[in-house]
Design a protein around this motif. Structure first.
Motif, mmCIF file in Angstrom:
data_model
loop_
_atom_site.group_PDB
_atom_site.id
_atom_site.type_symbol
_atom_site.label_atom_id
_atom_site.label_comp_id
_atom_site.label_asym_id
_atom_site.label_seq_id
_atom_site.Cartn_x
_atom_site.Cartn_y
_atom_site.Cartn_z
ATOM 1 N N VAL A 182 -10.511 -0.889 -5.259
ATOM 2 C CA VAL A 182 -9.641 0.038 -5.986
ATOM 3 C C VAL A 182 -8.794 -0.761 -6.964
ATOM 4 O O VAL A 182 -8.015 -1.630 -6.566
ATOM 5 N N LYS A 183 -8.935 -0.467 -8.241
ATOM 6 C CA LYS A 183 -8.166 -1.149 -9.277
ATOM 7 C C LYS A 183 -6.798 -0.491 -9.422
ATOM 8 O O LYS A 183 -6.694 0.729 -9.511
ATOM 9 N N THR A 184 -5.745 -1.310 -9.453
ATOM 10 C CA THR A 184 -4.392 -0.760 -9.556
ATOM 11 C C THR A 184 -3.487 -1.745 -10.286
ATOM 12 O O THR A 184 -3.929 -2.783 -10.802
ATOM 13 N N SER A 185 -2.210 -1.430 -10.341
ATOM 14 C CA SER A 185 -1.192 -2.291 -10.945
ATOM 15 C C SER A 185 0.092 -2.143 -10.140
ATOM 16 O O SER A 185 0.343 -1.080 -9.561
ATOM 17 N N LYS A 186 0.887 -3.198 -10.105
ATOM 18 C CA LYS A 186 2.108 -3.158 -9.295
ATOM 19 C C LYS A 186 3.015 -2.000 -9.697
ATOM 20 O O LYS A 186 3.697 -1.404 -8.853
ATOM 21 N N LYS A 187 3.043 -1.657 -10.983
ATOM 22 C CA LYS A 187 3.914 -0.580 -11.445
ATOM 23 C C LYS A 187 3.484 0.784 -10.906
ATOM 24 O O LYS A 187 4.238 1.749 -10.983
ATOM 25 N N PHE A 188 2.264 0.873 -10.326
ATOM 26 C CA PHE A 188 1.778 2.124 -9.759
ATOM 27 C C PHE A 188 1.687 2.099 -8.232
ATOM 28 O O PHE A 188 1.168 3.046 -7.635
ATOM 29 N N HIS A 189 2.157 1.036 -7.600
ATOM 30 C CA HIS A 189 2.008 0.936 -6.149
ATOM 31 C C HIS A 189 2.671 2.102 -5.426
ATOM 32 O O HIS A 189 2.062 2.741 -4.568
ATOM 33 N N HIS A 190 3.926 2.372 -5.752
ATOM 34 C CA HIS A 190 4.625 3.472 -5.074
ATOM 35 C C HIS A 190 4.109 4.834 -5.526
ATOM 36 O O HIS A 190 3.958 5.750 -4.716
ATOM 37 N N GLN A 191 3.824 4.955 -6.796
ATOM 38 C CA GLN A 191 3.422 6.247 -7.352
ATOM 39 C C GLN A 191 2.024 6.668 -6.904
ATOM 40 O O GLN A 191 1.771 7.844 -6.648
ATOM 41 N N ARG A 192 1.100 5.706 -6.793
ATOM 42 C CA ARG A 192 -0.295 6.052 -6.521
ATOM 43 C C ARG A 192 -0.825 5.522 -5.191
ATOM 44 O O ARG A 192 -1.538 6.238 -4.481
ATOM 45 N N LEU A 193 -0.510 4.277 -4.855
ATOM 46 C CA LEU A 193 -1.069 3.714 -3.622
ATOM 47 C C LEU A 193 -0.533 4.407 -2.381
ATOM 48 O O LEU A 193 -1.250 4.524 -1.379
ATOM 49 N N ASP A 194 0.715 4.851 -2.420
ATOM 50 C CA ASP A 194 1.269 5.547 -1.258
ATOM 51 C C ASP A 194 0.427 6.768 -0.891
ATOM 52 O O ASP A 194 0.216 7.047 0.295
ATOM 53 N N ILE A 195 -0.054 7.504 -1.897
ATOM 54 C CA ILE A 195 -0.890 8.683 -1.641
ATOM 55 C C ILE A 195 -2.216 8.269 -1.006
ATOM 56 O O ILE A 195 -2.689 8.893 -0.049
ATOM 57 N N ILE A 196 -2.820 7.208 -1.530
ATOM 58 C CA ILE A 196 -4.093 6.734 -0.963
ATOM 59 C C ILE A 196 -3.901 6.271 0.479
ATOM 60 O O ILE A 196 -4.720 6.572 1.359
ATOM 61 N N LEU A 197 -2.822 5.538 0.731
ATOM 62 C CA LEU A 197 -2.583 5.031 2.086
ATOM 63 C C LEU A 197 -2.346 6.162 3.083
ATOM 64 O O LEU A 197 -2.656 6.025 4.269
ATOM 65 N N ARG A 198 -1.813 7.274 2.623
ATOM 66 C CA ARG A 198 -1.552 8.418 3.502
ATOM 67 C C ARG A 198 -2.782 9.303 3.680
ATOM 68 O O ARG A 198 -2.770 10.200 4.530
ATOM 69 N N THR A 199 -3.818 9.069 2.881
ATOM 70 C CA THR A 199 -4.992 9.946 2.938
ATOM 71 C C THR A 199 -6.266 9.172 3.249
ATOM 72 O O THR A 199 -6.494 8.782 4.385
#
Length: 397
Positions: free
Chosen positions: A136-153
Motif C-alpha cells: 500500500v503506497k502512502t505518505s506520512k501526511k496521510f497516515h492519520h487521515q487514511r491509514l487509520d481507516i485501513i487499520l480499522r477495516t
C-alpha cells in the motif's frame, strides 16, 4: 531686517530649526504664523512620502495575503487533480520533456484486455493468503487521515501480508502496523518522480520476500482480501500474469525519440490496484532492480503505473489481463448495489467539486463518523460473528 519682518508672507530668509520652532510657538499665540516657502515644500514632500509609503505597504499586505491564500488552496487541490491530470497527459498528442528526448502519448484503438496463458487450476487451488504480498503506497501526511481507516477495516483480515510504503518515519504507525511500515526515503509529494520512487521500493521489497503474488493498492482503497485471494486462485503464479483495471478503453501509444517504433500497451491504473505474478516480477528484475526502474521512468517521463505497464506490456510483451472487479475513485461508485459490492475486490473514494463525495452507497455508520463509507462497507462484508463493533441500527445514506 528687523525681527518683525521675519514672519511676513513671502519671506525667504533661512531660519535655523530652533528659531523656527520658537517662532512657531510665539506667533501662534500672538498673530498668524506664515511658514517660509522652504519649510512649506519640505512639509508637503514628507507628507506625500508618508502617504506613498503607507499605500505601498497596504498593497503589499493585501496582494501578498491574497497570493498566499491562493497558494494554499491550489496546494490542496493539486493532489485531487493529479489522477485526472495523468489521464489528460496520456491523451495529449505531444509532450516535450526537459531533456532533448521527445515523448508523445496518444490513445489508439484496441481491445479491453488479453490474458497471457490459460491458468493452471491444479497449481492455483492451494494458494493461501500467506502467499500474497499486498503493498500500500502512502505518505506520512496521510497516515492519520487514511491509514487509520485501513487499520480499522481490511488490514485486520491480512495483517501479515500488508505492508505500507511511506516516505518518513512515524513511530506511532510503526507500532499500529506491527512494524509493517516501510520507509522509502522518497519525497512526500504526489508528483511523477515521487510516485515512481515508491513503486521502485515496493517492487524491490517484494523481491526480498518469498511470496507468489505482488498486489499494489493506494491508501484510499478498500480491499476485499478474500475476493482478491479467490480471484488469484484462477491464475498460476508460475506464469507471467499482469492483472488490473484499465484507465482508458484503449491502449496507450508511447513514442520515444530513441526507439524506432512507438510503444503500444495497456496499463493497469494504480488507483484501482493491480497484481503481478512472482514469475513476471522475476522477469522484470533486470529492468527494475538497482535503480533501473527510476531510469526507465525518467526516460518515459510517465507516472508509476504507466511505467509498470510500459515495462510489462512493451519491453516484456506480457499483455494486461483486465479484471473488472478492481475499482478506483474515478468511477461512479455510488451506482453499485449491495449485491454487486459483495463480489468486488477494491474500491476508492474522492471528493468531487462542491464537496460531493464519490463513494460506495451502503448503510451503516452516519456520514460524519464514516465519510468514506469504508467502516460501513467492512461491516457489511464481515461474517455475522465478527460484527460486534458495527452499529446495531444502520443509517442509510
Amino acid at each position: 531686517m528687523s525681527p518683525s519682518d521675519r514672519n511676513k508672507p513671502g519671506s525667504t530668509l533661512f531660519m535655523p530649526r530652533d528659531n523656527f520652532y520658537r517662532s512657531s510657538i510665539r506667533n501662534t499665540r500672538s498673530q498668524p504664523f506664515y511658514i517660509t516657502p522652504v519649510y512649506s515644500k519640505m512639509a508637503v514632500s514628507k507628507k506625500r512620502f508618508s502617504m506613498l509609503t503607507l499605500f505601498v505597504g497596504i498593497c503589499i499586505l493585501y496582494f501578498g495575503y491574497d497570493t498566499y491564500t491562493n497558494y494554499l488552496i491550489n496546494q490542496q487541490l493539486r493532489e485531487l487533480r493529479e489522477d485526472v491530470d495523468i489521464l489528460l497527459e496520456i491523451s495529449r498528442t505531444s509532450i516535450r520533456p526537459q531533456s532533448s528526448q521527445t515523448t508523445t502519448y496518444r490513445i489508439i484503438g484496441g481491445e479491453n484486455g488479453q490474458s497471457g496463458s490459460e491458468p493452471n487450476r491444479e497449481s492455483t487451488a492451494l494458494l493461501q493468503l500467506n502467499d500474497l504480498h499486498i503493498s500500500v503506497k502512502t505518505s506520512k501526511k496521510f497516515h492519520h487521515q487514511r491509514l487509520d481507516i485501513i487499520l480499522r477495516t481490511w488490514f485486520s483480515h491480512a495483517k501479515n501480508q500488508i505492508y505500507f510504503i511511506t516516505d518518513e518515519e512515524d513511530e506511532e504507525f510503526k507500532l499500529k502496523t506491527d512494524g509493517h511500515l516501510i520507509i522509502s526515503g522518497c519525497s512526500n509529494s504526489h508528483d511523477r518522480k515521487a510516485l515512481c520512487c515508491k513503486m521502485a521500493m515496493e517492487l524491490d521489497f517484494f523481491l526480498s520476500q518469498n511470496k507468489k503474488w505482488f498486489c499494489h493498492f493506494d491508501d484510499d482503497n478498500y480491499v476485499n482480501v478474500w475476493n482478491l485471494l479467490d480471484m488469484l486462485r484462477g491464475y498460476d503464479y508460475a506464469g507471467q500474469w499482469y492483472l488490473g483495471k484499465i484507465s482508458t478503453n484503449a491502449a496507450v501509444e508511447l513514442q520515444l525519440s530513441d526507439e524506432d517504433q512507438n510503444a503500444v500497451f495497456q496499463f493497469a491504473t494504480g488507483g484501482a490496484g493491480f497484481c503481478l505474478s512472482y514469475c513476471l516480477v522475476e522477469k522484470m528484475k533486470p529492468l527494475i532492480s538497482g535503480g533501473k526502474f527510476m531510469s526507465i521512468a525518467k526516460k518515459t517521463r510517465a507516472p508509476d503505473d504507466v511505467t509498470v505497464g510500459y515495462i510489462v506490456g512493451h519491453l516484456l510483451k506480457v499483455p494486461l489481463t483486465v479484471i473488472e472487479r478492481f475499482h478506483s475513485h474515478l468511477e461512479p461508485l455510488h451506482l453499485m448495489d449491495l449485491e454487486t459490492l459483495k463480489t468486488q475486490i477494491s474500491f476508492g473514494y474522492s471528493t468531487n467539486p462542491g464537496n460531493q463525495m464519490n463513494r460506495v452507497s451502503v448503510s451503516g455508520w452516519d456520514t460524519e463518523s464514516d465519510p468514506t463509507r469504508f467502516l460501513s462497507l467492512d461491516c457489511v462484508l464481515r461474517p455475522d460473528d465478527e460484527k460486534r463493533d458495527c452499529p446495531t441500527v444502520p443509517v442509510s445514506v
